[in-house]
Scaffold this active site. Structure first.
Site, PDB file in Angstrom:
ATOM      1  N   HIS A  22       0.714  -1.256   0.053  1.00 39.60           N
ATOM      2  CA  HIS A  22       0.304  -0.099   0.347  1.00 39.60           C
ATOM      3  C   HIS A  22       0.994   1.237  -0.283  1.00 39.60           C
ATOM      4  O   HIS A  22       0.333   1.774  -1.099  1.00 39.60           O
ATOM      5  CB  HIS A  22      -0.544   0.127   1.343  1.00 39.60           C
ATOM      6  CG  HIS A  22      -1.483  -1.072   1.837  1.00 39.60           C
ATOM      7  ND1 HIS A  22      -2.098  -1.941   2.443  1.00 39.60           N
ATOM      8  CD2 HIS A  22      -2.235  -1.911   0.584  1.00 39.60           C
ATOM      9  CE1 HIS A  22      -2.458  -2.753   1.859  1.00 39.60           C
ATOM     10  NE2 HIS A  22      -2.843  -3.295   1.468  1.00 39.60           N
ATOM     11  N   CYS A 130     -10.785 -11.463  -2.875  1.00 37.91           N
ATOM     12  CA  CYS A 130     -11.218 -10.971  -4.437  1.00 37.91           C
ATOM     13  C   CYS A 130     -11.782 -10.098  -3.563  1.00 37.91           C
ATOM     14  O   CYS A 130     -11.539  -8.879  -4.871  1.00 37.91           O
ATOM     15  CB  CYS A 130     -11.102 -11.684  -5.389  1.00 37.91           C
ATOM     16  SG  CYS A 130      -9.585 -12.731  -5.062  1.00 37.91           S
ATOM     17  N   LYS A 295       6.382 -13.842  -2.053  1.00 37.85           N
ATOM     18  CA  LYS A 295       5.074 -13.189  -1.992  1.00 37.85           C
ATOM     19  C   LYS A 295       5.141 -12.892  -0.783  1.00 37.85           C
ATOM     20  O   LYS A 295       5.471 -13.426   0.059  1.00 37.85           O
ATOM     21  CB  LYS A 295       3.661 -14.035  -2.393  1.00 37.85           C
ATOM     22  CG  LYS A 295       2.632 -13.399  -2.945  1.00 37.85           C
ATOM     23  CD  LYS A 295       0.989 -13.974  -2.953  1.00 37.85           C
ATOM     24  CE  LYS A 295       0.312 -13.140  -2.460  1.00 37.85           C
ATOM     25  NZ  LYS A 295      -1.257 -13.957  -2.497  1.00 37.85           N
TER      26      LYS A 295
HETATM   27  N1  MSP Z   1     -10.216  -2.082  -1.953  1.00 36.17           N
HETATM   28  C1  MSP Z   1      -9.684  -2.250  -3.161  1.00 36.17           C
HETATM   29  C2  MSP Z   1      -8.927  -1.527  -4.220  1.00 36.17           C
HETATM   30  C3  MSP Z   1     -10.211  -0.476  -4.819  1.00 36.17           C
HETATM   31  S1  MSP Z   1      -9.684   0.907  -4.945  1.00 36.17           S
HETATM   32  C4  MSP Z   1     -11.838   1.601  -5.910  1.00 36.17           C
HETATM   33  C5  MSP Z   1      -7.749  -3.045  -2.832  1.00 36.17           C
HETATM   34  N2  MSP Z   1      -7.994  -2.418  -2.114  1.00 36.17           N
HETATM   35  S2  MSP Z   1      -5.832  -3.137  -1.468  1.00 36.17           S
HETATM   36  O1  MSP Z   1      -5.758  -3.182   0.311  1.00 36.17           O
HETATM   37  O2  MSP Z   1      -6.150  -5.009  -1.812  1.00 36.17           O
HETATM   38  O3  MSP Z   1      -5.203  -2.774  -2.319  1.00 36.17           O
HETATM   39  C6  MSP Z   1      -4.928  -3.368  -3.729  1.00 36.17           C
HETATM   40  C7  MSP Z   1      -3.517  -2.018  -4.297  1.00 36.17           C
HETATM   41  O4  MSP Z   1      -2.844  -2.510  -2.890  1.00 36.17           O
HETATM   42  C8  MSP Z   1      -3.118  -2.838  -5.123  1.00 36.17           C
HETATM   43  O5  MSP Z   1      -3.745  -2.447  -6.198  1.00 36.17           O
HETATM   44  C9  MSP Z   1      -1.654  -1.981  -5.332  1.00 36.17           C
HETATM   45  O6  MSP Z   1      -1.733  -0.443  -5.516  1.00 36.17           O
HETATM   46  C10 MSP Z   1      -1.426  -2.404  -3.730  1.00 36.17           C
HETATM   47  N3  MSP Z   1      -0.810  -3.251  -3.042  1.00 36.17           N
HETATM   48  C11 MSP Z   1      -0.581  -4.126  -2.563  1.00 36.17           C
HETATM   49  N4  MSP Z   1      -0.026  -5.312  -2.405  1.00 36.17           N
HETATM   50  C12 MSP Z   1       1.360  -4.534  -3.423  1.00 36.17           C
HETATM   51  C13 MSP Z   1       2.327  -5.314  -3.674  1.00 36.17           C
HETATM   52  N5  MSP Z   1       2.738  -6.834  -3.565  1.00 36.17           N
HETATM   53  N6  MSP Z   1       2.847  -4.898  -4.680  1.00 36.17           N
HETATM   54  C14 MSP Z   1       2.656  -3.830  -5.467  1.00 36.17           C
HETATM   55  N7  MSP Z   1       1.225  -3.168  -4.687  1.00 36.17           N
HETATM   56  C15 MSP Z   1       0.864  -3.175  -3.834  1.00 36.17           C
HETATM   57  O7  MSP Z   1      -8.002  -3.734  -4.016  1.00 36.17           O
END
Ligand code: MSP
Length: 478
Positions: A22, A130, A295
């Site tokens: 994040h 997901c 991961k």
């Molecule tokens: N809540 C949804 C997004 C809704 S937007 C309208 C979601 N949340 S999440 O907490 O899973 O965040 C996903 C995002 O976090 C990814 O798209 C990326 O921006 C960031 N990342 C989370 N893990 C990551 C990595 N391991 N590497 C790079 N970015 C990562 O999906």
């Protein structure tokens, strides 16, 4: 020419505390927001938290808390992490806030009025991790390949969105580049998704109780993804009687990683087309990273907490270390050992050393800044600015490091510490040359390392330069 620039990050699920995945996206968006502000653009930077849905509700149960109490706590952790990382957002949108609730109501009613919603039954699979419906084809050994868990079988009444009515239009907008999907490989990936065929999707859920009720059927809650995407408009006043929304929409850039590409590049534009709103101009999809080749996951115990990095290296260095590890658009591996190494080489021995020894020599030799001199502008600076503007952060940082090394080398060669009092004129020229470079470096690092940038600019501002505490103490000295 100055212009408006509206940039967003995804809103993060509050099922768990923030990690460096994040942080990576949020720091990148902050760099762009700061870069645009610094050149005079009017900027709005939105981030926030995604707080509804089955996944968050399940986490609240595990924590033994009421959902609202649980999300309040976790959302606070995101705000704290962003404060520690010196993220300067203009709004932090929470999907449990009244403004989001109101905007979503307006949007969904418009969607209904556009005749793009119909009632049907959904029977199939759902992966709570997901937060999406999943097909048999996508499963690996009967499990969701991302979460390694069996999806839930669901049979319920849902309202559906007629995605199929808009699909050709969305495709055309992507192909023509009217809505840019970057980098190019991701555009190809999206276009490939169209080839696989696309079905209408649910906009509501019957059995998920933690959400925003559908205005025209209160027994249903809005599907968390449909609701979450609307943060990009609720966060700038959609549905409110003010000019704010029309001032900022459409977004100039949505940033995210590839895991949520389909929702952003296909579903979101289709929903916007249905209600007659313009589409985001650009979406940049960065890579996903692993930690030391694995991961990042709770069960492997390798999740990195951004606050720990800030405690160890400081906020500026953490921002630098995150964005300099690998190219922004590609997948990459974050090596923990590289953090220390790069901190010492680039920041402590590179920038920190250059600034401290130059200030020392200037104080000792009573050399000040020639304030009449304009900051250096040359091709290198232009190239670095272009790289930042086009999301090539690692290249920009390499370029900046190149200037730092060059200045350090020049200082070593000129060795003003060996000059005698008779060399005063020469000493002054050498130190003013180096300080010009330092001022340019301070400008260039601003979006990445704002605190360091300001400290250097203040230190190298006037007729007398004084030595100060080191910017980046070597790790072994800490
Ligand atoms: N809540 C949804 C997004 C809704 S937007 C309208 C979601 N949340 S999440 O907490 O899973 O965040 C996903 C995002 O976090 C990814 O798209 C990326 O921006 C960031 N990342 C989370 N893990 C990551 C990595 N391991 N590497 C790079 N970015 C990562 O999906």
């Amino acid at each position: 020419m100055s212009r408006k620039y509206y940039i967003t990050t995804p809103i993060y699920y509050v099922n768990d505390k923030p990690h460096i995945g994040h942080a990576y996206t949020t720091v990148a968006a902050d760099v762009l927001a700061r870069w645009h502000r610094h050149r005079g653009d009017e900027v709005f930077f939105l981030t926030g938290t995604d707080e509804h849905g089955a996944k968050v509700a399940e986490s609240a149960v595990e924590a033994g808390q009421e959902p609202q109490e649980f999300v309040n706590e976790v959302a606070k952790l995101f705000r704290i992490a962003w404060k520690n990382l010196n993220i300067k957002y203009d709004n932090f949108i929470r999907t449990t806030s009244p403004e989001h609730h109101r905007a979503v109501g307006v949007f969904i009613n418009k969607l209904k009025a556009s005749n793009s919603i119909y009632e049907d039954k959904y029977e199939g699979l759902y992966c709570v991790g997901c937060e999406k419906f999943i097909t048999e084809k996508e499963l690996v050994e009967g499990k969701c390949p991302v979460h390694n868990k069996k999806p839930k079988k669901i049979k319920e009444k849902n309202y559906f969105f007629k995605l199929t009515d808009y699909i050709e239009q969305v495709k055309e907008l992507i192909v023509s580049g009217k809505m840019k999907i970057l980098p190019e490989e991701r555009k190809k990936e999206v276009l490939g998704l169209f080839e696989q065929g696309m079905e209408d999707f649910s906009v509501s859920r019957e059995k998920v109780k933690w959400g925003i009720p559908l205005p025209f059927d209160k027994k249903q809650n809005i599907y968390v993804w449909v609701e979450a995407l609307q943060n990009y408009i609720s966060g700038i006043g959609y549905g409110e009687p003010s000019e704010k929304f029309s001032k900022w929409w459409p977004a100039d850039c949505h940033i995210m990683a590839k895991d949520i590409l389909k929702f952003h590049a296909i579903y979101w534009p289709a929903l916007l087309l249905a209600v007659g709103e313009p589409l985001p101009k650009e979406q940049f999809i960065h890579g996903f990273f692993t930690i030391d080749g694995k991961k990042m996951s709770k069960s492997l115990g390798n999740v990195i907490n951004p606050n720990d990095l800030v405690n160890q290296y400081g906020s500026d260095a953490t921002r630098y270390l995150l964005l300099s590890q690998f190219p922004f658009g590609q997948d990459g591996d974050v090596k923990k050992s590289l953090f220390d190494e790069k901190y010492n080489s680039d920041l402590a021995n590179g920038l920190g050393n250059l600034v401290s020894r130059t200030a020392n020599l200037m104080e000792k030799n009573d050399v000040g800044i020639d304030t009449a001199q304009q900051p250096i502008s040359n091709d290198k600076v232009d190239i670095i600015n272009k790289q930042i503007e086009h999301y090539r952060f690692d290249e920009a940082l390499k370029g900046i490091y190149g200037i730092i090394s060059q200045a350090n080398k020049y200082l070593d060669e000129q060795a003003p510490w060996k000059h005698t009092p008779d060399d005063k004129e020469k000493t002054t020229i050498v130190l003013q040359n180096v300080s010009d470079w330092i001022k340019t470096i301070a400008e260039l690092i601003y979006p990445f390392m704002p605190i360091t940038s300001r400290r250097i600019s203040q230190q190298f501002a006037g007729p007398s330069v004084k030595k100060e505490d080191g910017l980046f103490p070597r790790l072994s000295d800490k």
